[in-house]
Design an enzyme around this catalytic site. Sequence first.
Site, mmCIF file in Angstrom:
data_model
loop_
_atom_site.group_PDB
_atom_site.id
_atom_site.type_symbol
_atom_site.label_atom_id
_atom_site.label_comp_id
_atom_site.label_asym_id
_atom_site.label_seq_id
_atom_site.Cartn_x
_atom_site.Cartn_y
_atom_site.Cartn_z
ATOM 1 N N ASP A 134 -10.872 2.650 3.821
ATOM 2 C CA ASP A 134 -11.092 1.198 3.734
ATOM 3 C C ASP A 134 -12.587 0.889 3.612
ATOM 4 O OD1 ASP A 134 -8.955 -0.516 3.516
ATOM 5 O OD2 ASP A 134 -8.507 -0.537 5.665
ATOM 6 N N GLN A 137 -4.406 -1.586 9.527
ATOM 7 C CA GLN A 137 -4.266 -2.922 8.948
ATOM 8 C C GLN A 137 -4.837 -3.973 9.912
ATOM 9 O OE1 GLN A 137 -2.961 -3.483 5.750
ATOM 10 N NE2 GLN A 137 -3.701 -5.564 6.084
ATOM 11 N N LYS A 173 0.845 -1.212 0.000
ATOM 12 C CA LYS A 173 0.000 0.000 0.000
ATOM 13 C C LYS A 173 0.873 1.253 0.000
ATOM 14 C CE LYS A 173 -3.726 -2.590 2.128
ATOM 15 N NZ LYS A 173 -4.437 -2.982 3.348
#
Length: 312
Positions: A140, A117, A73
């Site tokens: 997200d 994460q 990412k």
Amino acid sequence: MLKKLLFPTAKQHNTKPYLCRMKILDGKKASQAIKDELKIDVAQLSAEGKKIPHLAAILVGANGASETYIAAKVKACEEVGFISTLIRFEETISEAKLLAKIKELNNDPDVDGILVQLPLPKHISDEEVINSIDPDKDVDGFHPVNIGRLMQGLPTYIPATPYGIMLLLEHFKIETSGKHAVVIGRSNIVGRPMSVLLSSNTYPGNCTVTICHSKTKNLNDYCLQADIIIAALGKPEFVTADMVKEGAVVVDVGITRVEDSTRKSGFKLKGDVAFDEVAPKCSWITPVPGGVGPMTIAALMKNTYHSCITKN
Ligand code: NAD
């Protein structure tokens, strides 16, 4: 909040009819095309003296797979010209400290997107953490506000993996309208939002969707009726040739690390689909790796870009 719809309405698109011979839904190629476009858009922002998108990523602990995902990412941010900040915490960090950091990022006007994460250590609640992220920075797309907006068909941050799959179908002009899609898996981050997106009145979309899960009886029967299968259950090579209709489109979300002593890393990545036997029956199929994984990252980049241009 986002001001524009992320997908065109069903009327606005052109699609190719299914082809008989199997083709690869190449996520590397499609994600590169998206990143190339974003790179141009970011260069334009820079040329106009506007704010450059900034993604803040939080990693707790040192899980091997999470390290790999977060590194990918951060690398994608560099590729498209975003600013990225990687914040690392020890496995033992308290939930309160993590929430305090998220609050700080929520209040930082320079940060456009925040991602934490997953999975988190057991002593930290995923739910508390997700709910603490400002929905306007939740790139997200896991916050209940954004999931609610998705359910209502409103502009939102779509969870990155289902969004990436939609972008992949769009990139390869896969016909979806009126097709029967079977989604295997009902998680909040993949299966459930995927089923909503595929049933929406958009392109890609307008599918008749069946969502299957661990308690589904006669799963093979549903799969055999599917024009499109989205396999997101996390069981290596679960979908076999006898479950797939000739000409089906198969999207393999699964990524499982399977021991492999012949490799330096000691493992190889396996999808949820037995690729070698299923591929000859398909019109299109994603590989693992190189299918959904890169698309998830491209979708995250798109969400971050939209967050930046919406706020500034
Ligand atoms: P999860 O464990 O949260 O959910 C799995 C789902 O599969 C559950 O809803 C369960 O009901 C269903 N399931 C389990 N066994 C089943 C069975 N025998 N038959 C039918 N359904 C069954 O997993 P998740 O977070 O949704 O992830 C699924 C897979 O996708 C994992 O391998 C994960 O690593 C992978 N993943 C990949 C990406 C990517 O970017 N490629 C992103 C997210 C997740």
